[in-house]
Design an enzyme around this catalytic site. Structure first.
Site, short mmCIF file in Angstrom:
data_model
loop_
_atom_site.label_atom_id
_atom_site.label_comp_id
_atom_site.label_asym_id
_atom_site.label_seq_id
_atom_site.Cartn_x
_atom_site.Cartn_y
_atom_site.Cartn_z
CD GLN A 1 -66.28 91.36 86.34
OE1 GLN A 1 -66.50 91.30 85.15
NE2 GLN A 1 -65.98 92.50 86.96
CG HIS B 1 -54.72 101.24 79.68
ND1 HIS B 1 -54.07 100.24 80.36
CD2 HIS B 1 -56.06 101.02 79.87
CE1 HIS B 1 -54.97 99.45 80.94
NE2 HIS B 1 -56.17 99.90 80.65
CG ASP C 1 -57.43 98.49 84.16
OD1 ASP C 1 -56.87 99.51 83.75
OD2 ASP C 1 -58.24 97.85 83.46
CG ASP D 1 -75.68 99.56 85.38
OD1 ASP D 1 -76.42 98.58 85.29
OD2 ASP D 1 -75.28 100.21 84.39
CG ASP E 1 -60.97 100.43 79.76
OD1 ASP E 1 -60.92 99.36 79.12
OD2 ASP E 1 -60.11 100.78 80.57
CG ASP F 1 -64.03 90.43 75.75
OD1 ASP F 1 -63.57 90.95 74.72
OD2 ASP F 1 -63.33 89.99 76.68
N PRO G 1 -71.55 91.45 82.57
CG PRO G 1 -70.05 92.24 84.17
CD PRO G 1 -70.48 91.00 83.47
N1 SPD Z 1 -60.78 90.57 75.28
C1 SPD Z 1 -60.37 91.61 76.15
C2 SPD Z 1 -61.05 92.90 75.97
C3 SPD Z 1 -60.81 93.78 77.15
C4 SPD Z 1 -60.92 95.21 76.91
N2 SPD Z 1 -60.82 95.98 78.12
C5 SPD Z 1 -59.70 95.74 78.92
C6 SPD Z 1 -59.65 96.61 80.12
C7 SPD Z 1 -58.32 97.26 80.29
N3 SPD Z 1 -58.44 98.49 80.98
#
Ligand code: SPD
Length: 278
Positions: free
Chosen positions: A29, A60, A84, A135, A153, A156, A160
């Site tokens: 990405q 979070h 993250d 993966d 987590d 969108d 991936p």
């Molecule tokens: N449109 C954003 C959706 C993101 C969801 N995950 C974000 C990762 C943060 N750890």
């Protein structure tokens, strides 16, 4: 200079940017990192906001403490995605945790977050944490009846992330969970992802007895009204440990026992979109 995220040509979000800190196309990405005027550093994947230093705590805290305060004695947690480190940081606030496995498909996300987001990656070197870069779908197939909680987590449902919103994936999650376990997935915004929410909660309801969508107000995600969905055969987010929740809340900026209850109250138009069983 402004960073702008377009919501399907329907609306957009603009963030005033001081400077671009990093830009690369990884194997998976496009990764961009900016320093914003007001929200601290900003991470985007394929042009979509993933987190800023200032507001990441909402997402979070809500994706971790809602399920963790519902499980009696959470010991083993799997995070799919979450490169993250923000979810891992929150999970480790629970004293009972023995092992957190994080499986992120794109190691570059974690490597860059270690540089630009030290407050989310701060617990990734804890001895209870095991990091895998592969993966998540394939990775999970190796587990059976092992985790108390599996958190998806993800980004969108583009690129991936797509496979993580489908029934085959939830079946693998169920296999990897202990019989009394629970899963939570980020489940998008009812304003812009109505079809995704309907199909993903329907797919979860085909696999698990209880499906519960709840709300977190994430300022910088499309519409700010964001959802997460939990699924389990035996646990309900209503039956949480209020005492433990109150103790965890002392370390939180958003989550507390009142928020835990209130997050489960859905507006009528959201109730119509999701397959809630309770
Ligand atoms: N449109 C954003 C959706 C993101 C969801 N995950 C974000 C990762 C943060 N750890």
């Amino acid at each position: 200079m402004w960073f702008v995220e377009n919501y399907d040509e329907k609306a957009s979000l603009g963030l005033k940017v001081k400077k671009k800190l990093h830009e690369e196309q990884s194997k998976f990405q496009k990764i961009d990192i900016y320093e914003t005027e007001f929200f601290g550093n900003l991470l985007t994947l394929d042009g979509l906001v993933m987190l800023t230093e200032k507001d990441e705590f909402v997402y979070h805290e809500m994706i971790t403490h809602m399920p963790l305060c519902t499980i009696k004695n959470p010991e083993r947690v799997l995070v799919i995605g979450g490169g993250d480190g923000g979810a891992v940081r929150e999970i480790l606030k629970h004293d009972s945790i023995k092992e957190v496995v994080m499986c992120e498909i794109d190691q570059r996300v974690t490597d860059l977050c270690r540089i630009y987001f030290p407050t989310t990656t701060c617990k990734l070197d804890d001895p209870r944490v095991k990091l895998h870069f592969e993966d998540g779908f394939k990775f999970m197939d190796g587990y059976e009846g092992y985790f108390d909680l599996i958190i998806t987590d993800s980004s969108d449902p583009v690129g991936p992330g797509v496979a993580l919103f489908q029934e085959d994936y939830y079946r693998l999650v169920k296999k990897a969970l202990k019989p009394g376990g629970i899963m939570v997935s980020q489940s998008e915004s009812p304003w812009y992802f109505e079809d995704t929410m309907t199909s993903m909660t329907g797919a979860m309801a085909n696999v698990f007895k209880n499906v519960q969508t709840y709300i977190a107000l994430v300022t910088l995600y499309p519409s700010g009204l964001w959802t997460m969905t939990a699924a389990s055969d035996s646990l309900s987010l209503y039956d949480f440990d209020e005492k433990r929740s109150a103790k965890i809340a002392e370390t939180c900026k958003y989550y507390n026992p009142e928020i835990h209850k209130g997050a489960l109250a859905l507006p009528n138009f959201v109730k119509k979109i999701v397959h809630n069983t309770k």
